[in-house]
Design a protein around this motif. Structure first.
Motif, PDB file in Angstrom:
ATOM      1  N   ARG A  62      12.239  40.650  40.043  1.00 11.81           N
ATOM      2  CA  ARG A  62      13.226  39.826  40.737  1.00 11.81           C
ATOM      3  C   ARG A  62      14.413  39.476  39.843  1.00 11.81           C
ATOM      4  N   ARG A  63      14.141  39.140  38.584  1.00  6.86           N
ATOM      5  CA  ARG A  63      15.212  38.766  37.669  1.00  6.86           C
ATOM      6  C   ARG A  63      16.167  39.940  37.443  1.00  6.86           C
ATOM      7  N   ARG A  64      15.622  41.125  37.210  1.00  2.48           N
ATOM      8  CA  ARG A  64      16.447  42.304  36.954  1.00  2.48           C
ATOM      9  C   ARG A  64      17.326  42.632  38.154  1.00  2.48           C
ATOM     10  N   VAL A  65      16.741  42.657  39.330  1.00  2.00           N
ATOM     11  CA  VAL A  65      17.502  42.965  40.544  1.00  2.00           C
ATOM     12  C   VAL A  65      18.583  41.913  40.778  1.00  2.00           C
ATOM     13  N   PHE A  66      18.242  40.651  40.561  1.00  2.00           N
ATOM     14  CA  PHE A  66      19.184  39.558  40.765  1.00  2.00           C
ATOM     15  C   PHE A  66      20.401  39.705  39.843  1.00  2.00           C
ATOM     16  N   LEU A  67      20.175  39.991  38.576  1.00  2.00           N
ATOM     17  CA  LEU A  67      21.261  40.081  37.604  1.00  2.00           C
ATOM     18  C   LEU A  67      22.199  41.253  37.897  1.00  2.00           C
ATOM     19  N   VAL A  68      21.629  42.414  38.183  1.00  2.00           N
ATOM     20  CA  VAL A  68      22.454  43.595  38.462  1.00  2.00           C
ATOM     21  C   VAL A  68      23.289  43.375  39.721  1.00  2.00           C
ATOM     22  N   ALA A  69      22.670  42.862  40.776  1.00  2.00           N
ATOM     23  CA  ALA A  69      23.383  42.652  42.040  1.00  2.00           C
ATOM     24  C   ALA A  69      24.480  41.601  41.885  1.00  2.00           C
ATOM     25  N   LEU A  70      24.226  40.567  41.086  1.00  2.00           N
ATOM     26  CA  LEU A  70      25.237  39.533  40.878  1.00  2.00           C
ATOM     27  C   LEU A  70      26.448  40.091  40.136  1.00  2.00           C
ATOM     28  N   ALA A  71      26.209  40.960  39.170  1.00  2.00           N
ATOM     29  CA  ALA A  71      27.328  41.592  38.455  1.00  2.00           C
ATOM     30  C   ALA A  71      28.171  42.443  39.404  1.00  2.00           C
ATOM     31  N   VAL A  72      27.519  43.189  40.287  1.00  2.00           N
ATOM     32  CA  VAL A  72      28.248  44.005  41.268  1.00  2.00           C
ATOM     33  C   VAL A  72      29.059  43.109  42.208  1.00  2.00           C
ATOM     34  N   PHE A  73      28.485  41.990  42.600  1.00  2.00           N
ATOM     35  CA  PHE A  73      29.171  41.039  43.481  1.00  2.00           C
ATOM     36  C   PHE A  73      30.472  40.557  42.842  1.00  2.00           C
ATOM     37  N   ALA A  74      30.419  40.215  41.552  1.00  2.00           N
ATOM     38  CA  ALA A  74      31.607  39.729  40.853  1.00  2.00           C
ATOM     39  C   ALA A  74      32.704  40.788  40.806  1.00  2.00           C
ATOM     40  N   VAL A  75      32.320  42.033  40.501  1.00  2.00           N
ATOM     41  CA  VAL A  75      33.297  43.122  40.420  1.00  2.00           C
ATOM     42  C   VAL A  75      33.918  43.393  41.793  1.00  2.00           C
ATOM     43  N   ALA A  76      33.087  43.426  42.841  1.00  2.00           N
ATOM     44  CA  ALA A  76      33.598  43.681  44.189  1.00  2.00           C
ATOM     45  C   ALA A  76      34.524  42.562  44.653  1.00  2.00           C
ATOM     46  N   SER A  77      34.225  41.326  44.280  1.00  2.00           N
ATOM     47  CA  SER A  77      35.099  40.200  44.631  1.00  2.00           C
ATOM     48  C   SER A  77      36.466  40.355  43.995  1.00  2.00           C
ATOM     49  N   ARG A  79      34.460  44.731  50.684  1.00  2.00           N
ATOM     50  CA  ARG A  79      33.638  43.796  51.465  1.00  2.00           C
ATOM     51  C   ARG A  79      32.246  44.379  51.715  1.00  2.00           C
ATOM     52  N   PHE A  80      32.186  45.668  51.988  1.00  2.00           N
ATOM     53  CA  PHE A  80      30.883  46.299  52.219  1.00  2.00           C
ATOM     54  C   PHE A  80      30.024  46.238  50.949  1.00  2.00           C
ATOM     55  N   VAL A  81      30.633  46.539  49.811  1.00  2.00           N
ATOM     56  CA  VAL A  81      29.890  46.492  48.549  1.00  2.00           C
ATOM     57  C   VAL A  81      29.411  45.074  48.257  1.00  2.00           C
ATOM     58  N   LYS A  82      30.251  44.079  48.556  1.00  2.00           N
ATOM     59  CA  LYS A  82      29.829  42.689  48.376  1.00  2.00           C
ATOM     60  C   LYS A  82      28.631  42.372  49.258  1.00  2.00           C
ATOM     61  N   GLY A  83      28.649  42.865  50.499  1.00  2.00           N
ATOM     62  CA  GLY A  83      27.519  42.643  51.390  1.00  2.00           C
ATOM     63  C   GLY A  83      26.254  43.288  50.865  1.00  2.00           C
ATOM     64  N   VAL A  84      26.380  44.512  50.322  1.00  2.00           N
ATOM     65  CA  VAL A  84      25.224  45.194  49.745  1.00  2.00           C
ATOM     66  C   VAL A  84      24.655  44.393  48.579  1.00  2.00           C
ATOM     67  N   SER A  85      25.531  43.901  47.701  1.00  2.00           N
ATOM     68  CA  SER A  85      25.042  43.129  46.557  1.00  2.00           C
ATOM     69  C   SER A  85      24.362  41.844  47.011  1.00  2.00           C
ATOM     70  N   ALA A  86      24.909  41.193  48.041  1.00  2.00           N
ATOM     71  CA  ALA A  86      24.279  39.979  48.570  1.00  2.00           C
ATOM     72  C   ALA A  86      22.916  40.287  49.179  1.00  2.00           C
ATOM     73  N   ALA A  87      22.758  41.501  49.731  1.00  2.00           N
ATOM     74  CA  ALA A  87      21.473  41.899  50.300  1.00  2.00           C
ATOM     75  C   ALA A  87      20.383  41.987  49.237  1.00  2.00           C
ATOM     76  N   PHE A  88      20.772  42.100  47.974  1.00  2.00           N
ATOM     77  CA  PHE A  88      19.805  42.133  46.882  1.00  2.00           C
ATOM     78  C   PHE A  88      19.675  40.775  46.185  1.00  2.00           C
ATOM     79  N   THR A  89      20.785  40.038  46.036  1.00  2.00           N
ATOM     80  CA  THR A  89      20.697  38.745  45.357  1.00  2.00           C
ATOM     81  C   THR A  89      19.964  37.706  46.202  1.00  2.00           C
ATOM     82  N   ALA A  90      20.200  37.683  47.516  1.00  2.00           N
ATOM     83  CA  ALA A  90      19.625  36.628  48.352  1.00  2.00           C
ATOM     84  C   ALA A  90      18.094  36.668  48.382  1.00  2.00           C
ATOM     85  N   PRO A  91      17.456  37.794  48.732  1.00  2.00           N
ATOM     86  CA  PRO A  91      15.990  37.794  48.725  1.00  2.00           C
ATOM     87  C   PRO A  91      15.397  37.682  47.329  1.00  2.00           C
ATOM     88  N   ALA A  92      16.084  38.227  46.312  1.00  2.00           N
ATOM     89  CA  ALA A  92      15.577  38.095  44.943  1.00  2.00           C
ATOM     90  C   ALA A  92      15.583  36.639  44.519  1.00  2.00           C
TER      91      ALA A  92
END
Length: 478
Positions: free
Chosen positions: A80-95, A111-124
């Protein structure tokens, strides 16, 4: 599991980890609604057509709702920690990219990439909480704070967007960047690095492909249907394709050794009702929000800031009240809170069925928004608690992914229906169209109340059965 979560004492490190997770889910939820008020400015600046403009919203929903199940399972399998960190970094770049691009297609892609990253950060993030805090008062308290952050982000999104749009629409994309970077640095420091218990088995690739394709196709279809027509060959073929893919997913999950979704989890009545409850809660509010935006800005000609302030009572109420839901859930149980929230939701929408050309703030808009704020404040945390209670640690990502998927897909479906109702008769009186569209949310509110009452009845039956068997815990599975 952190020891301080067992005895009720949370140390500074545990609080810091919770704050980081709450900040990220706040950003995820914020992005669902924050772009709303900025859309007219985006359209004028980038020269987008109306059909292209909708994808600024829909692109995020497609990425978020379509990949949540995969995100939850990936968190269980890879950590969970690994997935959370990677997805959060992608979220920042896409923003950041979304705030600097000058092309509509690139903006939609960001916006699509941000949605994908949120799909990983939220459940993690949610599964980190549910595997860190012991089930009961500690977890309920943590979940109430966490879900309050998500609910507040969604509820305050339009309010924040109104203020930022006055400065320029790009700030609605750039504002999350520093917050995401700070959260990423804090997560590296405070999220536990100890070895996580991961789910057994590998990725169910066929299941992942079929369910993700099914969700993406379904969301895409309902977004496009108002333009192409609900009865058009394209829409019918797309819905049929989504159904075939969903059937293929179910068959795969029944046969594969390590399924993406253990279908047995759906034998739990509380979990099923929690997911249905979030479909209705989130879906009806997204639909209502869209109608209200059209009413305030296009019919009453309110400014972006005035429109945002109309939603302020609901947003503030959710932000203040949701943190108390953990204690209320401990005392009264989630079933009762969900019933009260569902009743407030239905009555709140009923208030707005009285919209006219000169609405009263004191007797219509403010009371209606307050009721919707009460509904979200009570229901959203309670549904999250109910959807994850009794679920094994190695399936918390699955449970949270299912719940978040229900909300996002519900939002896309109801928004498509509401849009179709609103635009079905261009020559009609605009107020009649607004009333008809809001009636969709009101009807769903009544359906949600009926489902919640069913849960309350079954909860009482389970308690009585427990008393008759000498107080043994009764697990409801129907």
């Amino acid at each position: 599991m952190t020891s301080s979560s067992h005895d009720g004492r949370w140390d500074a490190r545990l609080w810091a980890a919770l704050i980081v997770l709450c900040a990220v889910v706040f950003l995820d939820a914020l992005d669902v609604s924050m772009v709303g008020v900025a859309l007219p400015s985006i359209q004028d600046d980038l020269g987008l057509s109306t059909s292209s403009l909708q994808w600024v919203v829909s692109g995020y929903v497609l990425g978020y709702g379509g990949l949540l199940l995969l995100g939850g399972r990936t968190a269980d399998l890879l950590g969970r920690r690994r997935v959370f960190l990677v997805a959060l970094a992608v979220f920042a770049v896409a923003s950041l990219l979304g705030g600097v691009v000058n092309d509509g297609t690139l903006l939609i892609a960001a916006r699509f990439v941000k949605g994908v990253s949120a799909a990983f950060t939220a459940p993690a993030a949610l599964s980190i909480i549910t595997t860190t805090f012991a089930e009961g008062p500690a977890r309920n308290r943590a979940l109430s704070i966490f879900t309050a952050s998500g609910a507040s982000g969604f509820s305050l999104g339009l309010v924040i967007s109104g203020f930022l749009t006055e400065l320029g629409w790009r700030w609605t994309f750039l504002m999350p960047v520093p917050v995401a970077i700070i959260a990423l640095v804090a997560a590296l420091k405070f999220l536990p690095k100890h070895r996580e218990e991961k789910a057994e088995g590998g990725h169910d690739l066929i299941g992942a492909v079929t369910i993700t394709a099914s969700m993406l196709l379904l969301v895409y279809t309902v977004v496009e249907a108002p333009q192409s027509g609900w009865g058009s060959p394209r829409t019918i073929a797309s819905l049929a394709g989504a159904a075939v893919l969903l059937a293929a997913f179910v068959v795969t999950e029944l046969r594969v050794k390590h399924p993406l979704v253990r279908l047995g989890i759906l034998r739990s009545g509380p979990i099923v009702r929690a997911n249905l409850g979030l479909v209705i809660l989130f879906g009806s509010y997204v639909g209502f929000q869209f109608v209200a935006m059209q009413y305030f800005q296009n019919f009453l000609h309110w400014s972006a800031l005035e429109t945002a302030l109309a939603f302020l009572p609901a947003g503030l109420l959710v932000a203040v009240s949701s943190t108390k839901m953990g204690k209320l859930a401990d005392r009264f149980g989630t079933a009762r809170l969900i019933v009260i929230g569902a009743a407030a939701l239905a009555v709140g929408y009923a208030f707005f069925l009285r919209l006219d050309g000169n609405p009263s703030l004191a007797t219509l808009i403010i009371p209606g928004m307050v009721l919707l704020g009460i509904a979200f404040g009570l229901s959203f945390p309670s549904l999250n608690i109910q959807a994850t209670n009794g679920v094994a640690d190695d399936e918390q990502g699955l449970a949270s992914g299912l719940l978040n998927t229900s909300g996002q897909v519900g939002g896309a479906l109801v928004l498509a229906v509401v849009t179709a109702v609103l635009t079905s008769n261009p020559s009609a009186d605009p107020l009649d169209s607004f009333h008809a569209a809001i009636a969709v949310s009101a009807i769903l509110g009544v359906v949600g109340l009926a489902i919640a009452l069913t849960g309350l009845r079954r909860s009482r039956t389970a308690v009585m059965a427990g008393e008759e068997t000498g107080g043994e815990k009764v697990l409801e599975t129907v």
